[in-house]
Design a protein around this motif. Structure first.
Motif, PDB file in Angstrom:
ATOM      1  N   VAL A  28      65.898  46.114  11.835  1.00 19.30           N
ATOM      2  CA  VAL A  28      64.952  45.327  12.639  1.00 19.30           C
ATOM      3  C   VAL A  28      65.418  45.218  14.090  1.00 19.30           C
ATOM      4  N   GLN A  29      64.496  45.564  15.004  1.00 20.96           N
ATOM      5  CA  GLN A  29      64.774  45.479  16.433  1.00 20.96           C
ATOM      6  C   GLN A  29      63.673  44.688  17.134  1.00 20.96           C
ATOM      7  N   THR A  45      59.676  57.382  10.210  1.00 19.70           N
ATOM      8  CA  THR A  45      58.792  56.308   9.763  1.00 19.70           C
ATOM      9  C   THR A  45      59.031  55.091  10.639  1.00 19.70           C
ATOM     10  N   MET A  46      57.990  54.674  11.319  1.00 24.72           N
ATOM     11  CA  MET A  46      58.056  53.483  12.161  1.00 24.72           C
ATOM     12  C   MET A  46      57.354  52.340  11.435  1.00 24.72           C
ATOM     13  N   VAL A  47      58.037  51.216  11.313  1.00 22.81           N
ATOM     14  CA  VAL A  47      57.413  50.009  10.773  1.00 22.81           C
ATOM     15  C   VAL A  47      57.289  49.029  11.926  1.00 22.81           C
ATOM     16  N   CYS A  48      56.052  48.703  12.259  1.00 23.01           N
ATOM     17  CA  CYS A  48      55.796  47.838  13.408  1.00 23.01           C
ATOM     18  C   CYS A  48      54.840  46.723  12.975  1.00 23.01           C
ATOM     19  N   ASP A  49      55.306  45.482  13.087  1.00 23.82           N
ATOM     20  CA  ASP A  49      54.512  44.337  12.617  1.00 23.82           C
ATOM     21  C   ASP A  49      54.036  44.542  11.182  1.00 23.82           C
ATOM     22  N   ASN A  50      54.979  44.995  10.329  1.00 25.28           N
ATOM     23  CA  ASN A  50      54.753  45.178   8.882  1.00 25.28           C
ATOM     24  C   ASN A  50      53.758  46.287   8.537  1.00 25.28           C
ATOM     25  N   GLN A  67      57.928  42.992  20.058  1.00 23.96           N
ATOM     26  CA  GLN A  67      57.283  43.431  18.828  1.00 23.96           C
ATOM     27  C   GLN A  67      58.370  43.844  17.816  1.00 23.96           C
ATOM     28  N   VAL A  68      58.336  43.252  16.649  1.00 19.46           N
ATOM     29  CA  VAL A  68      59.338  43.538  15.615  1.00 19.46           C
ATOM     30  C   VAL A  68      59.092  44.937  15.057  1.00 19.46           C
ATOM     31  N   HIS A  69      60.141  45.767  15.008  1.00 22.27           N
ATOM     32  CA  HIS A  69      59.962  47.136  14.526  1.00 22.27           C
ATOM     33  C   HIS A  69      61.272  47.692  13.961  1.00 22.27           C
ATOM     34  N   THR A  70      61.119  48.660  13.064  1.00 19.00           N
ATOM     35  CA  THR A  70      62.250  49.436  12.552  1.00 19.00           C
ATOM     36  C   THR A  70      61.852  50.907  12.586  1.00 19.00           C
ATOM     37  N   ILE A  71      62.838  51.777  12.602  1.00 13.46           N
ATOM     38  CA  ILE A  71      62.554  53.214  12.567  1.00 13.46           C
ATOM     39  C   ILE A  71      63.648  53.933  11.770  1.00 13.46           C
ATOM     40  N   LYS A  72      63.198  54.797  10.863  1.00 14.65           N
ATOM     41  CA  LYS A  72      64.112  55.635  10.090  1.00 14.65           C
ATOM     42  C   LYS A  72      63.589  57.059  10.150  1.00 14.65           C
ATOM     43  N   SER A  73      64.504  58.009  10.328  1.00 15.73           N
ATOM     44  CA  SER A  73      64.070  59.394  10.495  1.00 15.73           C
ATOM     45  C   SER A  73      64.905  60.341   9.653  1.00 15.73           C
TER      46      SER A  73
END
Length: 317
Positions: A28-29, A45-50, A67-73
């Motif tokens: 989470v960033q 995969t970007m997760v932004c605001d769920n 904006q709350v976001h995570t990213i995994k590649s």
């Protein structure tokens, strides 16, 4: 050190930060700056605001401040993140208060067709950033293109929301900016008058004064002063000329004034600056395989950009 935590072009002191990342796994960033994420290779995969978003090669994604976001590649991924420094785009934030970028994935093909100015300006920026010529003087070109890009991104935002927006002739603006920069970089050691430059590009001195501020964020006089100072710094690093000679050659009245500027900027004197940076020609990352992998990939991207943009620009202008 994690290469992805380094602002690659920090030495230019730009109004944005650039981060190169491979195989990203960011939890989470949240940050207070607008971020543009560009996947060069692999998937992410970007997760932004769920909400989940799949980013494939040559796609872009805009993240808003706070904006709350995570990213995994994937392990083979190569991703660039651009963080827009909030101080620089304060006027845009105030002008478009309440508007935020829409979270969605943009492909280069879509941008080339619907918002052609965006990939055009990104391409111009990349060419300068990865150029073997790392002269500090090209910083002003980079800043000029970046300012145009910010305007076009907000234009894209307004169009996405079906709002009216004033259209700019970006190829013409790029050409005019280059004329201004090349003229000043060629003549900065002589007597350069605002009137002469205004005549060259066919506008009034009043309009040119405002144009300089629009393009570079500084006045005509500040621009001239800065490139003279950068020239003096280069002579200190790369020559054995006396400091008195360098001050005169760079257009400064005397050595005391040059030392005053160095103390303000670097907290040092001309002689101490020379001793510290002598022989430094600004080769900041050529020995890093990590960076060179990205530069090589970006060169391929430029070729793709040019193939996408050229026919569209030719048809439109």
């Amino acid at each position: 050190m994690n290469q992805g935590s380094i602002d690659v072009f920090e030495h230019y002191d730009l109004p944005f930060e650039t981060y190169f990342n491979k195989g990203v796994n960011h939890e989470v960033q949240v940050h207070d700056e607008i971020e543009l994420v560009w996947v060069l290779r692999g998937n992410a995969t970007m997760v932004c605001d769920n909400r989940n978003y799949l980013l494939t090669p040559q796609t872009l994604f805009m993240i808003n401040p706070f904006q709350v976001h995570t990213i995994k590649s994937s392990d083979d991924s190569m991703i660039i993140s651009y963080r827009f420094k909030k101080e620089h785009i304060k006027e845009y934030n105030e002008a478009y208060k309440g508007l935020v970028f829409i979270n969605r994935v943009y492909t280069l093909e879509e941008l080339a067709i619907k918002y052609k100015e965006v990939p055009l300006l990104i391409s111009q920026l990349i060419k300068l950033l990865i150029s073997p010529n790392q002269s500090s003087l090209i910083r002003y070109k980079i800043v000029g293109y970046y300012n145009m890009l910010i305007y076009e991104l907000y234009t894209m935002l307004l169009k996405e929301r079906s709002l009216d927006v004033k259209k700019k002739d970006v190829p013409f603006l790029i050409k005019r900016q280059n004329i201004v920069i090349e003229y000043l970089n060629k003549n900065f050691l002589g007597k350069v008058k605002l009137e002469d430059l205004a005549t060259l590009i066919g506008i009034s001195t009043y309009r040119l004064s405002h144009l300089m501020k629009e393009m570079f964020g500084i006045s005509f006089r500040e621009y001239l002063f800065n490139i003279r100072f950068e020239y003096a710094l280069r002579l200190l690093r790369e020559t054995e000329l006396s400091v008195i000679e360098i001050a005169k050659m760079s257009g400064f009245s005397d050595i005391k004034y040059l030392n005053k500027l160095l103390k303000e900027r670097f907290k040092t004197t001309a002689l101490k600056y020379r001793k510290k940076f002598s022989g430094d020609v600004g080769n900041y990352y050529s020995d890093s395989k990590y960076f060179q992998d990205f530069f090589n990939e970006l060169r391929l991207c430029i070729k793709r950009f040019d193939k996408l943009i050229d026919p569209i620009i030719s048809d439109s202008y």
